[in-house]
Design a protein around this motif. Structure first.
Motif, PDB file in Angstrom:
ATOM      1  N   THR A 188       0.881  -1.165   0.000  1.00  0.00           N
ATOM      2  CA  THR A 188       0.000   0.000   0.000  1.00  0.00           C
ATOM      3  C   THR A 188       0.919   1.215   0.000  1.00  0.00           C
ATOM      4  OG1 THR A 188       0.015   0.081   2.397  1.00  0.00           O
ATOM      5  CG2 THR A 188      -1.708  -1.256   1.361  1.00  0.00           C
ATOM      6  N   GLU A 189       0.338   2.391   0.184  1.00  0.00           N
ATOM      7  CA  GLU A 189       1.158   3.600   0.290  1.00  0.00           C
ATOM      8  C   GLU A 189       2.066   3.522   1.516  1.00  0.00           C
ATOM      9  OE1 GLU A 189      -2.123   3.494   0.030  1.00  0.00           O
ATOM     10  OE2 GLU A 189      -2.830   4.850  -1.553  1.00  0.00           O
ATOM     11  N   GLU A 190       1.702   2.654   2.473  1.00  0.00           N
ATOM     12  CA  GLU A 190       2.393   2.672   3.767  1.00  0.00           C
ATOM     13  C   GLU A 190       3.177   1.414   4.108  1.00  0.00           C
ATOM     14  OE1 GLU A 190      -1.013   3.232   6.187  1.00  0.00           O
ATOM     15  OE2 GLU A 190      -0.793   5.420   6.199  1.00  0.00           O
ATOM     16  N   ALA A 191       2.707   0.268   3.658  1.00  0.00           N
ATOM     17  CA  ALA A 191       3.244  -0.986   4.192  1.00  0.00           C
ATOM     18  C   ALA A 191       3.557  -1.984   3.085  1.00  0.00           C
ATOM     19  CB  ALA A 191       2.251  -1.596   5.178  1.00  0.00           C
ATOM     20  N   LEU A 192       4.396  -2.947   3.448  1.00  0.00           N
ATOM     21  CA  LEU A 192       4.803  -4.016   2.535  1.00  0.00           C
ATOM     22  C   LEU A 192       4.200  -5.343   3.004  1.00  0.00           C
ATOM     23  CD1 LEU A 192       6.796  -5.196   0.318  1.00  0.00           C
ATOM     24  CD2 LEU A 192       8.462  -5.424   2.182  1.00  0.00           C
ATOM     25  N   PRO A 236       6.006 -21.596   3.376  1.00  0.00           N
ATOM     26  CA  PRO A 236       4.828 -21.900   2.567  1.00  0.00           C
ATOM     27  C   PRO A 236       3.552 -21.580   3.349  1.00  0.00           C
ATOM     28  CG  PRO A 236       6.435 -23.673   2.392  1.00  0.00           C
ATOM     29  CD  PRO A 236       6.939 -22.735   3.454  1.00  0.00           C
ATOM     30  N   GLY A 237       2.639 -20.844   2.726  1.00  0.00           N
ATOM     31  CA  GLY A 237       1.374 -20.477   3.370  1.00  0.00           C
ATOM     32  C   GLY A 237       1.474 -19.272   4.289  1.00  0.00           C
ATOM     33  N   GLU A 238       2.649 -18.695   4.424  1.00  0.00           N
ATOM     34  CA  GLU A 238       2.839 -17.575   5.355  1.00  0.00           C
ATOM     35  C   GLU A 238       2.521 -16.229   4.685  1.00  0.00           C
ATOM     36  OE1 GLU A 238       6.894 -17.074   6.675  1.00  0.00           O
ATOM     37  OE2 GLU A 238       6.337 -15.664   8.261  1.00  0.00           O
ATOM     38  N   MET A 239       2.019 -15.304   5.496  1.00  0.00           N
ATOM     39  CA  MET A 239       1.853 -13.916   5.055  1.00  0.00           C
ATOM     40  C   MET A 239       2.632 -13.020   6.012  1.00  0.00           C
ATOM     41  SD  MET A 239      -1.274 -11.256   5.371  1.00  0.00           S
ATOM     42  CE  MET A 239      -2.477 -12.479   5.582  1.00  0.00           C
ATOM     43  N   ILE A 240       3.359 -12.102   5.425  1.00  0.00           N
ATOM     44  CA  ILE A 240       4.163 -11.167   6.217  1.00  0.00           C
ATOM     45  C   ILE A 240       3.669  -9.751   5.944  1.00  0.00           C
ATOM     46  CG2 ILE A 240       6.444 -10.045   6.099  1.00  0.00           C
ATOM     47  CD1 ILE A 240       7.665 -12.799   6.080  1.00  0.00           C
ATOM     48  N   LYS A 241       3.627  -8.955   6.994  1.00  0.00           N
ATOM     49  CA  LYS A 241       3.379  -7.526   6.822  1.00  0.00           C
ATOM     50  C   LYS A 241       4.540  -6.778   7.477  1.00  0.00           C
ATOM     51  CE  LYS A 241       0.523  -3.575   8.050  1.00  0.00           C
ATOM     52  NZ  LYS A 241      -0.593  -3.026   8.841  1.00  0.00           N
ATOM     53  N   VAL A 242       5.079  -5.784   6.786  1.00  0.00           N
ATOM     54  CA  VAL A 242       6.084  -4.917   7.392  1.00  0.00           C
ATOM     55  C   VAL A 242       5.560  -3.489   7.305  1.00  0.00           C
ATOM     56  CG1 VAL A 242       8.499  -4.292   7.539  1.00  0.00           C
ATOM     57  CG2 VAL A 242       7.882  -6.423   6.419  1.00  0.00           C
ATOM     58  N   GLY A 243       5.398  -2.867   8.470  1.00  0.00           N
ATOM     59  CA  GLY A 243       4.879  -1.499   8.517  1.00  0.00           C
ATOM     60  C   GLY A 243       5.453  -0.780   9.720  1.00  0.00           C
ATOM     61  N   ALA A 244       4.733   0.236  10.144  1.00  0.00           N
ATOM     62  CA  ALA A 244       5.220   1.061  11.257  1.00  0.00           C
ATOM     63  C   ALA A 244       5.414   0.231  12.531  1.00  0.00           C
ATOM     64  CB  ALA A 244       4.238   2.195  11.506  1.00  0.00           C
ATOM     65  N   ARG A 245       4.672  -0.870  12.662  1.00  0.00           N
ATOM     66  CA  ARG A 245       4.799  -1.711  13.863  1.00  0.00           C
ATOM     67  C   ARG A 245       5.815  -2.837  13.669  1.00  0.00           C
ATOM     68  NH1 ARG A 245      -1.283  -3.157  14.835  1.00  0.00           N
ATOM     69  NH2 ARG A 245      -0.426  -4.503  16.471  1.00  0.00           N
ATOM     70  N   GLY A 246       6.652  -2.708  12.660  1.00  0.00           N
ATOM     71  CA  GLY A 246       7.673  -3.723  12.430  1.00  0.00           C
ATOM     72  C   GLY A 246       7.150  -4.883  11.614  1.00  0.00           C
ATOM     73  N   LEU A 247       7.796  -6.039  11.767  1.00  0.00           N
ATOM     74  CA  LEU A 247       7.431  -7.208  10.970  1.00  0.00           C
ATOM     75  C   LEU A 247       6.408  -8.058  11.715  1.00  0.00           C
ATOM     76  CD1 LEU A 247       9.555  -9.303   8.687  1.00  0.00           C
ATOM     77  CD2 LEU A 247       8.368 -10.539  10.491  1.00  0.00           C
ATOM     78  N   GLN A 248       5.295  -8.348  11.053  1.00  0.00           N
ATOM     79  CA  GLN A 248       4.276  -9.227  11.627  1.00  0.00           C
ATOM     80  C   GLN A 248       4.085 -10.405  10.675  1.00  0.00           C
ATOM     81  OE1 GLN A 248       1.751  -5.586  11.680  1.00  0.00           O
ATOM     82  NE2 GLN A 248       0.856  -6.573  13.473  1.00  0.00           N
ATOM     83  N   SER A 249       3.964 -11.584  11.250  1.00  0.00           N
ATOM     84  CA  SER A 249       3.851 -12.784  10.418  1.00  0.00           C
ATOM     85  C   SER A 249       2.667 -13.622  10.872  1.00  0.00           C
ATOM     86  CB  SER A 249       5.138 -13.600  10.553  1.00  0.00           C
ATOM     87  OG  SER A 249       4.895 -14.943  10.247  1.00  0.00           O
ATOM     88  N   GLU A 250       2.005 -14.268   9.950  1.00  0.00           N
ATOM     89  CA  GLU A 250       0.957 -15.223  10.318  1.00  0.00           C
ATOM     90  C   GLU A 250       0.928 -16.358   9.303  1.00  0.00           C
ATOM     91  OE1 GLU A 250      -3.308 -14.410   9.083  1.00  0.00           O
ATOM     92  OE2 GLU A 250      -2.555 -12.356   9.337  1.00  0.00           O
TER      93      GLU A 250
END
Ligand code: SF4
Length: 486
Positions: A188-192, A236-250
């Motif tokens: 997005t404009e903000e996060a990866l 495999p099957g993982e989603m990662i978000k990197v944003g202002a709160r750092g790296l989050q994984s599920e």
């Protein structure tokens, strides 16, 4: 969005070897020049796709894309990178397996709107249920601008993001619907964001920058070039978000039987990359060593077919005691040119790409190590080239088993009919290519060279055992006999 249309690719012939679907790269690094990092990351991934390249950058408010047909240095100018300012970026190098290759709309990253917001998405792999999903989505009023499965993923993410009011919720639900191979970077404009199919068919590595940023890339060589340290592979099957709160994984969808593409080891990935904790260079050397043990040859020199045959040839030479030599030089940048060769140049075929070192090979009995034979014509031209240059014997050693089955997971190996090993014996192929002898590596030795069990890999193009079910509509017309496919 900027970018003008370059002339379409004029060297249209598909080479006689499998082609990779794409390279993806993503970075979240406030305070860094993320467009420039992505540019260099894409440079390292150029071998994975040469038809188009693109970079999208977000600065928290806007999202800007530059993409075009062509190689990475053809697409981006210094002035493009200067305008791409922000803290998050994704990039893509493309080789098309679905969708017309010469259409600008099919270049990635692909932009899509979610309400007032925008996402950009880049995909490596190939979905097997695109047709069904497109039909369902068209029925529900979706309109498509391109012909790619990547746009289907973007449309689904849009749709479900609006329903859940959350991009992670949108990606999660999309991953439950799509089937096939996908390693995706999205921003997005903000996060990866990055997510990978539950079988892990295409690679996706996660790295960290010294300043605290994060990088994801198809191969570790793209982490190296930007100075990122490899942390781990995206599961495999993982989603990662990197944003202002750092790296989050599920774990967005449960892992299924692992099925990393074996061709990454054999051919696609760069030798300086690491996959499943295994150096590609060393794996290829071990493939060559195994080849020397299982299919020795009486010869004077071992040469490799650039580039992938090199490490395996070194391994063959080491295990056999036959000296290694450089026997072929590659015309590196001729493969995907925008300048059409003349008809007489075109007729030279492989000579346009490879030049034999006559003084080295004249009068010699050669072991020639290559990674694969798909359609067979290039290998025949290669053998003729070496014999014309004075080689007295050519013993072809192939560091993969015969390719007998088409790929549906993002590799352009077309229909079974086009695969020479699907209905020819090894002896028939040897006669066709004009070699003095021909031998392939076994599935067992190829897998053993990686240090991991066969259950980690997709081996379908060698064995016909497809780890992800192929819908009837996709299989139709691709097989010689419509036998049940596992
Ligand atoms: S079928 Fe072959 S090329 Fe395709 S993903 Fe499987 S191993 Fe790779």
């Amino acid at each position: 969005m900027t970018g003008h249309l370059l002339p379409p690719t004029t060297v249209a012939e598909r080479p006689d070897r499998p082609e990779e679907a794409c390279g993806v790269f993503g970075v979240y690094a406030p305070g860094e020049d993320v467009a420039r990092l992505t540019y260099f990351g894409l440079h390292a991934l150029q071998h994975r796709g040469q038809e188009s390249a693109g970079i999208a950058v977000g600065d928290g408010h806007t999202l800007t894309v530059v993409k075009n047909l062509g190689l990475v240095p053809q697409v981006f100018k210094e002035s493009d990178l200067a305008t791409l300012q922000g803290h998050v970026a994704i990039g893509h190098t493309r080789y098309s397996t679905t969708g017309a290759s010469s259409k600008w709309e099919n270049a990635q990253p692909m932009l899509s709107s979610i309400g007032p917001n925008t996402i950009a998405l880049a995909h490596n792999g190939n979905l097997v249920n695109t047709l069904e999903l497109r039909q369902q989505l068209k029925g529900a009023g979706f309109r498509f601008r391109s012909t790619t499965d990547s746009e289907v993923i973007a449309s689904l993410v849009d749709h479900f993001t609006q329903r859940h009011n959350s991009i992670r919720g949108g990606i999660r639900e999309t991953m439950q619907l799509i089937s096939g191979a996908y390693s995706v970077v999205l921003m997005t404009e903000e996060a990866l964001y990055a997510f990978r199919d539950p079988h892990g068919v295409r690679p996706l590595a996660l790295g960290s920058l010294a300043g605290g940023g994060w990088v994801v890339a198809s191969e570790t060589c793209a982490l190296d070039i930007v100075g990122a340290a490899w942390v781990r592979d995206v599961r495999p099957g993982e989603m990662i978000k990197v944003g202002a709160r750092g790296l989050q994984s599920e774990q967005a969808v449960p892992e299924s039987r692992h099925a990393l593409c074996m061709f990454e080891f054999v051919y696609f990935a760069r030798p300086d990359s690491v996959l499943l904790d295994c150096s590609l260079y060393e794996a290829r050397m071990r493939m060559g060593e195994a080849m020397a043990r299982t299919a020795p040859a009486d010869a004077d020199l071992v040469i490799g077919v650039p580039d992938t045959g090199g490490p395996a040839a070194v391994g063959f030479a080491k295990a056999s005691g036959i000296p290694y030599a450089e026997g072929l030089v590659k015309n590196r940048y001729v493969g995907r040119t925008f300048i059409s060769p003349t008809q007489s140049l075109r007729q030279q075929g492989i000579r346009l790409k490879l030049n034999p070192l006559k003084h080295v090979i004249e009068g010699k009995r050669l072991v020639v190590v290559d990674d694969s034979i798909v359609r067979g014509n290039t290998t025949r031209q290669l053998v003729a080239l070496l014999k014309d240059a004075g080689a007295s014997e050519v013993h072809m050693r192939i560091t993969s088993p015969p390719v007998k089955w088409p790929c549906f997971y993002g590799i352009d190996t077309d229909t079974q009919e086009q695969l020479i090993a699907s209905d020819h014996t090894v002896e028939e192929i040897r006669a066709h290519i004009g070699a003095d002898s021909l031998a392939y590596l076994s599935v067992e030795d190829m897998v053993a060279a990686t240090g991991r069990p066969a259950g980690e890999y997709c081996l379908a193009c060698f064995t016909g055992e497809y780890p992800i079910e192929i819908p009837e509509s996709v299989r139709r017309g691709k097989f010689r006999i419509e036998a049940p496919v596992r």
